[in-house]
Write an enzyme that holds these catalytic residues in place. Structure first.
Site, short mmCIF file in Angstrom:
data_model
loop_
_atom_site.label_atom_id
_atom_site.label_comp_id
_atom_site.label_asym_id
_atom_site.label_seq_id
_atom_site.Cartn_x
_atom_site.Cartn_y
_atom_site.Cartn_z
CG ASP A 94 -0.15 0.16 2.54
OD1 ASP A 94 -0.08 1.29 3.07
OD2 ASP A 94 0.43 -0.84 3.00
CB SER A 95 0.91 4.25 0.66
OG SER A 95 1.26 5.61 0.61
#
Length: 253
Positions: A94-95
């Protein structure tokens, strides 16, 4: 894994005991840990019924680019060296972790390593030059970030590296030969166009891409699974993608 500490999460029931999910956490390259992400990653582990390894990669500013990329690649390489077939591995992040998943796969391809069955990217950071149009158009709409809040950590991570370098900003890379990708992003985030630009570029290089854009959702909205049915459903779709990617990869092998 690859010389770094790692957290293993093993579900009670697994149909495919040889499969592995390699998770790379987010945190703008300067924060976060497998322990801090354990509850969230456990959701993926249980929903996909897959043995998961979450690697504790080095963080900036003490360890700037490309230390985290090297650690992500090192973890993937060790899974292979331990005898886990590439077609039994899925990467997820994520991210900033999504950025590192892409950079690790680019590095793996350059090193001649086999590609995994698939990769999952939640609100991935793909352009550290912050040139995506949504950096401006979603400023004031994103409930979590303003551009200035991202610029500092990104600069600490880059430490003078050209932000257009492929391993730093994978949106500029050639994705030929990449595995199937699932990209999830919300419309209420500065990084919306980091995800949509990535999807378009990967598709242009003949990669199977599933792009899911969730209306009104913020950055890494999946982490709200306890109170949001939207988030919980997104995690269920990730689990389905993992299972399908592993099955399709096994058939190709």
């Amino acid at each position: 894994m690859g010389g770094r500490a790692a957290l293993e999460l093993i579900p009670e029931h697994m149909e495919n005991k040889s499969a592995r999910l390699l998770y790379i956490h987010g945190g703008a390259f300067v924060m976060g840990s497998p322990t801090g992400y354990a509850g969230f990653v456990a959701q993926l582990t249980n929903r996909a019924s897959i043995h998961t390894v979450s690697v504790d990669y080095r963080l900036a500013p003490e360890h700037p680019f490309p230390a985290a990329v090297d650690d992500a690649l090192g973890a993937y390489r060790e899974l292979l060296d331990q005898g886990t077939p590439a077609d039994s591995i899925v990467l997820a992040g994520d991210s900033a972790g999504g950025n590192l998943v892409l950079a690790a796969l680019l590095s793996a391809r350059q090193a001649g390593l086999a590609m995994p069955a698939g990769a999952v990217l939640m609100s991935p950071v793909t352009d550290l030059s912050m040139a995506s149009e949504s950096m401006a158009s979603k400023n004031g709409i994103d409930p979590l970030f303003v551009p200035e809040a991202l610029a500092g950590p990104f600069a600490e991570y880059l430490a003078g590296t050209d932000p257009r370098a492929e391993l730093a900003s994978p949106v500029h890379a050639d994705f030929s030969g990449f595995p199937d990708l699932l990209i999830q992003v919300g419309t209420h985030e500065l990084l919306l166009d980091d995800a949509t630009r990535l999807a378009a570029r990967a598709a242009a290089h003949d990669v199977n891409v599933t792009l899911e854009v969730e209306a009104g959702a913020p950055h890494v909205f999946q982490i709200g699974y306890e109170t949001s049915q939207t988030a919980a459903s997104a995690l269920d779709r990730i689990a389905l993608f993992i299972g399908r990617a592993l099955e399709a990869s096994a058939h190709r092998a």
